[in-house]
Enzyme design. Structure first.
Site, PDB file in Angstrom:
ATOM      1  N   SER A   1       0.816  -1.215   0.000  1.00 46.81           N
ATOM      2  CA  SER A   1       0.000   0.000   0.000  1.00 46.81           C
ATOM      3  C   SER A   1       0.849   1.264   0.000  1.00 46.81           C
ATOM      4  O   SER A   1       2.042   1.242   0.329  1.00 46.81           O
ATOM      5  CB  SER A   1      -0.990   0.062   1.174  1.00 46.81           C
ATOM      6  OG  SER A   1      -1.893  -1.024   1.121  1.00 46.81           O
ATOM      7  N   SER A  54      -2.338  -3.715  -3.148  1.00 51.00           N
ATOM      8  CA  SER A  54      -1.818  -2.478  -2.573  1.00 51.00           C
ATOM      9  C   SER A  54      -2.954  -1.471  -2.439  1.00 51.00           C
ATOM     10  O   SER A  54      -3.601  -1.110  -3.421  1.00 51.00           O
ATOM     11  CB  SER A  54      -0.718  -1.904  -3.480  1.00 51.00           C
ATOM     12  OG  SER A  54      -0.218  -0.687  -2.974  1.00 51.00           O
ATOM     13  N   ASP A 100      -4.055   2.052  -2.294  1.00 48.83           N
ATOM     14  CA  ASP A 100      -3.439   3.309  -2.738  1.00 48.83           C
ATOM     15  C   ASP A 100      -4.454   4.433  -2.551  1.00 48.83           C
ATOM     16  O   ASP A 100      -5.364   4.617  -3.374  1.00 48.83           O
ATOM     17  CB  ASP A 100      -3.005   3.188  -4.193  1.00 48.83           C
ATOM     18  CG  ASP A 100      -2.091   1.981  -4.434  1.00 48.83           C
ATOM     19  OD1 ASP A 100      -1.480   1.511  -3.462  1.00 48.83           O
ATOM     20  OD2 ASP A 100      -1.998   1.526  -5.574  1.00 48.83           O
TER      21      ASP A 100
END
Length: 358
Positions: free
Chosen positions: A235, A273, A275
């Site tokens: 992330s 991830s 984001d």
């Protein structure tokens, strides 16, 4: 302080602020609590105060955007509803979000005991540090969150393995906290756009610096690639600050440009991830205040830069995000943590040779 990418001769577009940091935006303060204990604790808390402690209840126009929702940023429904942000922003590890949320409330109660009973909807964001840190342990406390807020100050910012970025990795190297800023002229005025990045994303093969695809050339010594989670997991949280007068919708538009800066470092945005990005403006102080229905409320006014004049600010966002990520990588030092897991530092000398040869 660590040696930053520009000090090694790397060049990035745009004119920086004095510190090349988010704290170049007047009033913004940043503080850290860094927890490195024994073999298993490699974590912490980062606090960003948009207007400092003295004006913590003075709202800022704000907006946010999620490129990929495999992560968390609390308070975003309220940001969407009102377009305003007043309380400190905290960034930590995934399993400490609730603790830090409570920490902001504890700080408010301690710092302002005269406050009436009210509700608070703080912003707390996270990235996952379980490779180096015992993330399931109760190591981050409410007191650590309070300490990060109390430590917040203007001026230069430490980067790399500090605060919430302590146990983070980026492109298979030691990542963490990074920052950068740009000056933007608008008529006779000059404004600042600053970024703070908690970088914990990207697979080694993707890494690009100054437009040069370095990942395949730096494939050796990549213990994270051999570990079980999918490559590129982790992330990234980005906070954009500016003193330019912008509407909440315009700040949301700035956050939508953050992925373009990240992409310049190589990432294509892994599913694994989270984001998530936030932007706020310290202009228009005194507007966007909350009042109750029975209060006699005057009209409010917002001064803002016309939509058609925002391109230089979009440019600045892309450039500060790219440089902040690179600064986080250059600041990283090899770290060994939970279970003997090792995150290697970016081999700066090798990177410089490859960039010179390109």
């Amino acid at each position: 302080m660590n040696v930053r990418a520009r000090e090694y001769g790397l060049q990035f577009p745009g004119a920086t602020g004095e510190l090349n940091a988010i704290t170049d935006v007047p009033g913004v303060e940043v503080g850290y609590t860094t927890l490195i204990r024994g073999e298993d604790v490699r974590t912490g808390v980062t606090a960003i105060l948009p207007r400092g402690r003295d004006r913590v209840f003075t709202p800022c126009a704000a907006g946010w955007y999620s490129l990929n929702g495999n992560g968390e940023m609390t308070g975003t429904t309220w940001l969407t509803e009102t377009g305003s942000l007043a309380l400190p922003i905290l960034i930590t590890n995934t399993h400490a979000v609730g603790t830090c949320h409570r920490g902001i409330i504890d700080w408010l109660i301690g710092a302002f005991p005269e406050l009436p009973d009210d509700w608070s909807l703080p912003v707390v964001a996270e990235t996952w540090d379980g490779y180096l840190n015992d993330i399931n342990g109760t190591h981050v406390t409410s007191a650590d969150a309070v300490a990060a807020i109390d430590a917040a100050a203007s001026g230069p910012i430490a980067e790399g393995s500090v605060g919430g970025g302590t146990g983070m990795n980026c492109y298979g190297f030691k990542g963490g906290s990074g920052t950068a800023s740009r000056r933007v002229d608008y008529g006779k005025d000059t404004y600042t756009v600053g970024a703070f990045v908690q970088a914990n994303f990207g697979s080694r093969k993707e890494l690009t610096i100054s437009g040069v695809p370095l990942g395949p050339l730096l494939a050796e010594d990549n213990p994270l690639e051999e570990w079980s989670p999918p490559s590129g997991s982790g992330s990234v949280i980005v906070v954009i600050a500016t003193d330019a007068p912008l509407l909440p919708g315009q700040l949301t538009a700035l956050t939508r440009r953050v992925p373009l800066g990240l992409a310049r470092t190589g990432t294509s945005g892994s599913h694994f991830s989270g984001d998530i990005f936030l932007a706020f403006s310290t202009a228009n102080e005194g507007a966007l205040t909350s009042t109750f229905p029975n209060a006699e409320t005057p009209y409010e006014q917002l001064t803002f830069i016309p939509w058609g004049q925002l391109n230089p600010f979009y440019d600045a966002v892309v450039h500060v995000v790219e440089e902040a990520v690179v600064n986080a990588l250059f600041a990283g030092e090899t770290m060994i943590g939970r279970g003997g897991h090792r995150s290697p530092a970016l081999p700066v000398d090798q990177v410089l040779r490859l960039l010179t040869a390109s």
